[in-house]
Design a protein around this motif. Sequence first.
Motif, PDB file in Angstrom:
ATOM      1  N   GLY A  84      18.966  10.255   0.535  1.00 57.68           N
ATOM      2  CA  GLY A  84      20.319  10.019   0.057  1.00 57.68           C
ATOM      3  C   GLY A  84      21.324  10.553   1.050  1.00 57.68           C
ATOM      4  N   ALA A  85      22.579  10.425   0.694  1.00 55.41           N
ATOM      5  CA  ALA A  85      23.671  10.945   1.515  1.00 55.41           C
ATOM      6  C   ALA A  85      23.935  12.386   1.089  1.00 55.41           C
ATOM      7  CB  ALA A  85      24.921  10.084   1.346  1.00 55.41           C
ATOM      8  N   PRO A 205      37.814  15.072   6.819  1.00 57.07           N
ATOM      9  CA  PRO A 205      37.574  15.461   5.429  1.00 57.07           C
ATOM     10  C   PRO A 205      38.101  14.407   4.458  1.00 57.07           C
ATOM     11  CG  PRO A 205      39.428  16.683   6.336  1.00 57.07           C
ATOM     12  CD  PRO A 205      38.828  15.926   7.478  1.00 57.07           C
ATOM     13  N   GLY A 206      37.431  14.326   3.321  1.00 54.88           N
ATOM     14  CA  GLY A 206      37.875  13.368   2.304  1.00 54.88           C
ATOM     15  C   GLY A 206      37.516  11.937   2.609  1.00 54.88           C
ATOM     16  N   THR A 207      36.592  11.720   3.533  1.00 56.22           N
ATOM     17  CA  THR A 207      36.146  10.376   3.923  1.00 56.22           C
ATOM     18  C   THR A 207      34.633  10.299   3.728  1.00 56.22           C
ATOM     19  OG1 THR A 207      35.579  10.845   6.235  1.00 56.22           O
ATOM     20  CG2 THR A 207      37.930  10.466   5.709  1.00 56.22           C
ATOM     21  N   PRO A 208      34.019   9.131   3.988  1.00 48.48           N
ATOM     22  CA  PRO A 208      32.555   9.064   3.897  1.00 48.48           C
ATOM     23  C   PRO A 208      31.818  10.008   4.839  1.00 48.48           C
ATOM     24  CG  PRO A 208      33.467   6.858   3.746  1.00 48.48           C
ATOM     25  CD  PRO A 208      34.612   7.765   4.101  1.00 48.48           C
ATOM     26  N   TRP A 209      32.539  10.605   5.803  1.00 44.36           N
ATOM     27  CA  TRP A 209      31.904  11.604   6.667  1.00 44.36           C
ATOM     28  C   TRP A 209      31.690  12.931   5.931  1.00 44.36           C
ATOM     29  CZ3 TRP A 209      29.547   9.747  10.631  1.00 44.36           C
ATOM     30  CH2 TRP A 209      30.068   8.663  11.342  1.00 44.36           C
ATOM     31  N   ASP A 210      32.072  13.000   4.667  1.00 42.83           N
ATOM     32  CA  ASP A 210      31.754  14.175   3.844  1.00 42.83           C
ATOM     33  C   ASP A 210      30.262  14.262   3.533  1.00 42.83           C
ATOM     34  OD1 ASP A 210      34.285  15.238   3.701  1.00 42.83           O
ATOM     35  OD2 ASP A 210      34.750  14.424   1.735  1.00 42.83           O
ATOM     36  N   ALA A 211      29.475  13.267   3.983  1.00 48.64           N
ATOM     37  CA  ALA A 211      28.038  13.257   3.725  1.00 48.64           C
ATOM     38  C   ALA A 211      27.308  12.774   4.972  1.00 48.64           C
ATOM     39  CB  ALA A 211      27.706  12.360   2.537  1.00 48.64           C
ATOM     40  N   GLY A 212      26.013  13.088   5.024  1.00 48.65           N
ATOM     41  CA  GLY A 212      25.158  12.642   6.114  1.00 48.65           C
ATOM     42  C   GLY A 212      23.762  12.354   5.594  1.00 48.65           C
ATOM     43  N   LEU A 213      23.057  11.441   6.222  1.00 46.00           N
ATOM     44  CA  LEU A 213      21.777  10.960   5.735  1.00 46.00           C
ATOM     45  C   LEU A 213      20.705  12.054   5.801  1.00 46.00           C
ATOM     46  CD1 LEU A 213      20.231   8.466   4.695  1.00 46.00           C
ATOM     47  CD2 LEU A 213      19.754   7.882   7.090  1.00 46.00           C
ATOM     48  N   ALA A 214      19.955  12.226   4.698  1.00 39.95           N
ATOM     49  CA  ALA A 214      18.927  13.267   4.630  1.00 39.95           C
ATOM     50  C   ALA A 214      17.766  12.800   3.767  1.00 39.95           C
ATOM     51  CB  ALA A 214      19.499  14.565   4.056  1.00 39.95           C
ATOM     52  N   MET A 215      16.583  13.330   4.077  1.00 39.24           N
ATOM     53  CA  MET A 215      15.374  13.097   3.287  1.00 39.24           C
ATOM     54  C   MET A 215      14.875  14.445   2.798  1.00 39.24           C
ATOM     55  SD  MET A 215      11.841  11.166   4.388  1.00 39.24           S
ATOM     56  CE  MET A 215      10.482  10.960   3.228  1.00 39.24           C
ATOM     57  N   LEU A 216      14.664  14.569   1.496  1.00 36.57           N
ATOM     58  CA  LEU A 216      14.259  15.816   0.854  1.00 36.57           C
ATOM     59  C   LEU A 216      12.787  15.725   0.472  1.00 36.57           C
ATOM     60  CD1 LEU A 216      15.055  18.582  -0.401  1.00 36.57           C
ATOM     61  CD2 LEU A 216      15.656  17.321  -2.486  1.00 36.57           C
ATOM     62  N   VAL A 217      11.954  16.557   1.105  1.00 38.44           N
ATOM     63  CA  VAL A 217      10.508  16.534   0.904  1.00 38.44           C
ATOM     64  C   VAL A 217      10.096  17.776   0.116  1.00 38.44           C
ATOM     65  CG1 VAL A 217       8.258  16.592   2.058  1.00 38.44           C
ATOM     66  CG2 VAL A 217      10.138  15.238   3.039  1.00 38.44           C
ATOM     67  N   ASP A 218       9.245  17.570  -0.887  1.00 39.70           N
ATOM     68  CA  ASP A 218       8.700  18.672  -1.671  1.00 39.70           C
ATOM     69  C   ASP A 218       7.445  19.187  -0.958  1.00 39.70           C
ATOM     70  OD1 ASP A 218       7.595  20.407  -3.495  1.00 39.70           O
ATOM     71  OD2 ASP A 218       7.697  19.020  -5.195  1.00 39.70           O
ATOM     72  N   GLN A 219       7.524  20.391  -0.400  1.00 39.45           N
ATOM     73  CA  GLN A 219       6.417  20.942   0.370  1.00 39.45           C
ATOM     74  C   GLN A 219       5.209  21.271  -0.508  1.00 39.45           C
ATOM     75  OE1 GLN A 219       6.631  20.760   3.508  1.00 39.45           O
ATOM     76  NE2 GLN A 219       5.119  22.124   4.425  1.00 39.45           N
ATOM     77  N   ASP A 220       5.387  21.299  -1.820  1.00 33.58           N
ATOM     78  CA  ASP A 220       4.266  21.521  -2.739  1.00 33.58           C
ATOM     79  C   ASP A 220       3.625  20.213  -3.193  1.00 33.58           C
ATOM     80  OD1 ASP A 220       4.624  24.276  -2.683  1.00 33.58           O
ATOM     81  OD2 ASP A 220       6.081  24.221  -4.321  1.00 33.58           O
ATOM     82  N   ASP A 221       4.224  19.079  -2.845  1.00 24.05           N
ATOM     83  CA  ASP A 221       3.732  17.782  -3.283  1.00 24.05           C
ATOM     84  C   ASP A 221       3.052  17.055  -2.120  1.00 24.05           C
ATOM     85  OD1 ASP A 221       3.264  15.445  -4.677  1.00 24.05           O
ATOM     86  OD2 ASP A 221       5.322  14.722  -4.530  1.00 24.05           O
ATOM     87  N   THR A 222       3.816  16.640  -1.136  1.00 22.64           N
ATOM     88  CA  THR A 222       3.270  15.989   0.066  1.00 22.64           C
ATOM     89  C   THR A 222       3.799  16.749   1.281  1.00 22.64           C
ATOM     90  OG1 THR A 222       5.123  14.417   0.138  1.00 22.64           O
ATOM     91  CG2 THR A 222       3.132  13.730  -1.043  1.00 22.64           C
ATOM     92  N   ILE A 365      15.125   3.468   7.476  1.00 19.62           N
ATOM     93  CA  ILE A 365      16.261   3.582   6.574  1.00 19.62           C
ATOM     94  C   ILE A 365      17.426   4.239   7.318  1.00 19.62           C
ATOM     95  CG2 ILE A 365      15.442   5.773   5.597  1.00 19.62           C
ATOM     96  CD1 ILE A 365      16.415   4.656   2.840  1.00 19.62           C
ATOM     97  N   MET A 366      18.570   3.569   7.334  1.00 15.05           N
ATOM     98  CA  MET A 366      19.767   4.028   8.024  1.00 15.05           C
ATOM     99  C   MET A 366      20.945   3.960   7.059  1.00 15.05           C
ATOM    100  SD  MET A 366      19.211   2.152  11.744  1.00 15.05           S
ATOM    101  CE  MET A 366      18.949   0.509  11.005  1.00 15.05           C
ATOM    102  N   ARG A 367      21.996   4.714   7.372  1.00 18.15           N
ATOM    103  CA  ARG A 367      23.167   4.757   6.495  1.00 18.15           C
ATOM    104  C   ARG A 367      24.427   4.334   7.246  1.00 18.15           C
ATOM    105  NH1 ARG A 367      27.087   9.243   5.661  1.00 18.15           N
ATOM    106  NH2 ARG A 367      28.386   8.648   3.882  1.00 18.15           N
ATOM    107  N   PRO A 368      24.964   3.139   6.946  1.00 14.78           N
ATOM    108  CA  PRO A 368      26.293   2.794   7.461  1.00 14.78           C
ATOM    109  C   PRO A 368      27.309   3.706   6.774  1.00 14.78           C
ATOM    110  CG  PRO A 368      25.149   0.855   6.603  1.00 14.78           C
ATOM    111  CD  PRO A 368      24.399   2.049   6.139  1.00 14.78           C
ATOM    112  N   VAL A 369      28.150   4.365   7.537  1.00 12.31           N
ATOM    113  CA  VAL A 369      29.041   5.363   6.951  1.00 12.31           C
ATOM    114  C   VAL A 369      30.161   4.702   6.151  1.00 12.31           C
ATOM    115  CG1 VAL A 369      30.589   7.291   7.440  1.00 12.31           C
ATOM    116  CG2 VAL A 369      28.448   7.047   8.714  1.00 12.31           C
ATOM    117  N   HIS A 370      30.849   3.761   6.755  1.00 11.60           N
ATOM    118  CA  HIS A 370      31.884   3.001   6.042  1.00 11.60           C
ATOM    119  C   HIS A 370      31.272   1.668   5.653  1.00 11.60           C
ATOM    120  CE1 HIS A 370      34.270   5.999   8.249  1.00 11.60           C
ATOM    121  NE2 HIS A 370      35.114   5.914   7.230  1.00 11.60           N
ATOM    122  N   ASP A 371      30.694   1.632   4.470  1.00 14.78           N
ATOM    123  CA  ASP A 371      29.946   0.454   4.023  1.00 14.78           C
ATOM    124  C   ASP A 371      30.915  -0.649   3.634  1.00 14.78           C
ATOM    125  OD1 ASP A 371      28.067  -1.281   3.102  1.00 14.78           O
ATOM    126  OD2 ASP A 371      27.688  -0.227   1.233  1.00 14.78           O
ATOM    127  N   GLY A 372      30.895  -1.730   4.415  1.00 13.74           N
ATOM    128  CA  GLY A 372      31.738  -2.872   4.114  1.00 13.74           C
ATOM    129  C   GLY A 372      33.120  -2.724   4.650  1.00 13.74           C
TER     130      GLY A 372
END
Length: 372
Positions: A84-85, A205-222, A365-372
């Motif tokens: 997610g972002a 600040p206050g734009t879509p740059w308030d977030a960045g693409l990340a993957m969250l992995v559970d180290q106890d699962d996989t 999987i990639m994230r366009p920052v300003h979608d559309g």
Amino acid sequence: MDLATVVPPYVAKPLELLPFRAVMLSPSRVGDPASARALARPYRDVAARLLQWIDRGDARSDTSPALYLHEYTSGGLTVRGLVGALRVSERADTLADRAVWPHEAIHPEQAGELADRMRQMDLNPAPILLVHHGGQELREVVDRIAGAEPDWRYLDRAGQRQRLWAVRDEQVVATIGELISRSQCLLADGHHRYAAYLRLQEEHPGTPWDAGLAMLVDQDDTPLFLGAIHRTLPRVGLDVLVQAARDAGAEVTARSRQRALDALDSTHLVLTDGETWYAVAPLGLDREAAVSWLHDHVLPRLPVPPPRLEHHHTVDEALGATSPAAPAVLLPSPDFDQVRALVESGGLLPEKATSFQPKPSLGVIMRPVHDG
């Protein structure tokens, strides 16, 4: 020797992964080295280039925003995580407030270059990897999602098997948000991209740059495999390196090649120029990572610092670069909980101290920052 010394800021709780509309390269393009040209200079043309690739079927844009469950298998290891972002707009004031914990310092100029590149592309081209100890309730939600037919499934050009699920149900997204909100995550891979996210957020600040693409992995699962990153030291004699290790209080013993490599474990390092081999047993490795001992106690004792350190992700790769003019330091694999305990107590590992593997192929999987 140019060492990273700047610690990027800490993102504050609650941890938030926000839905976004992903762009993905087509299966025939994922893992293909030639596909990197879609993300190459001039970076300001990348957005238009991706639209052209979508038009001709070399990439696709998802239909609507979603969180994504991404599972990939490489070399017999399967990893899955929520993509997610990541909200990066709030900074932590105290240790208890920190949601994301970097464990390495960064070079500000490298982070700045990445920020400029992402701004021109208007794209987060790959997720940073975060690892945490997820709870049983979160694992049950993830298992239910993974029990359904994936939205995308394929074997990419690099041999990774990819499965992805788009999570759009508002109630499921809200449940995931609640379950991860209190998490504290170790930043496993992408320290400079993370720092670039923070710089872009501060500048916009206050734009879509308030977030960045990340993957969250559970180290106890996989769990991701946590490996060492070895060093070669150009223009440093092996005898000088051995003496510095002894001066640092280590027991240094000459061994045969095989016996030295057999000693490479949580309590030993190996020094070699390819011809002569030593097993090194520092004191206190139960309280300190081997790579920290090397950087904090051995390298400062060299009479002349090496002009640079070369980094290698496997023993074979390091030994291939080893010579009497560039001896190797082979390091044991760090322990995940040791690394986490270190950073949560305010400590830090040297740059390129850990190698979390496997990483997903570029373009899944990639994230366009300003979608559309």
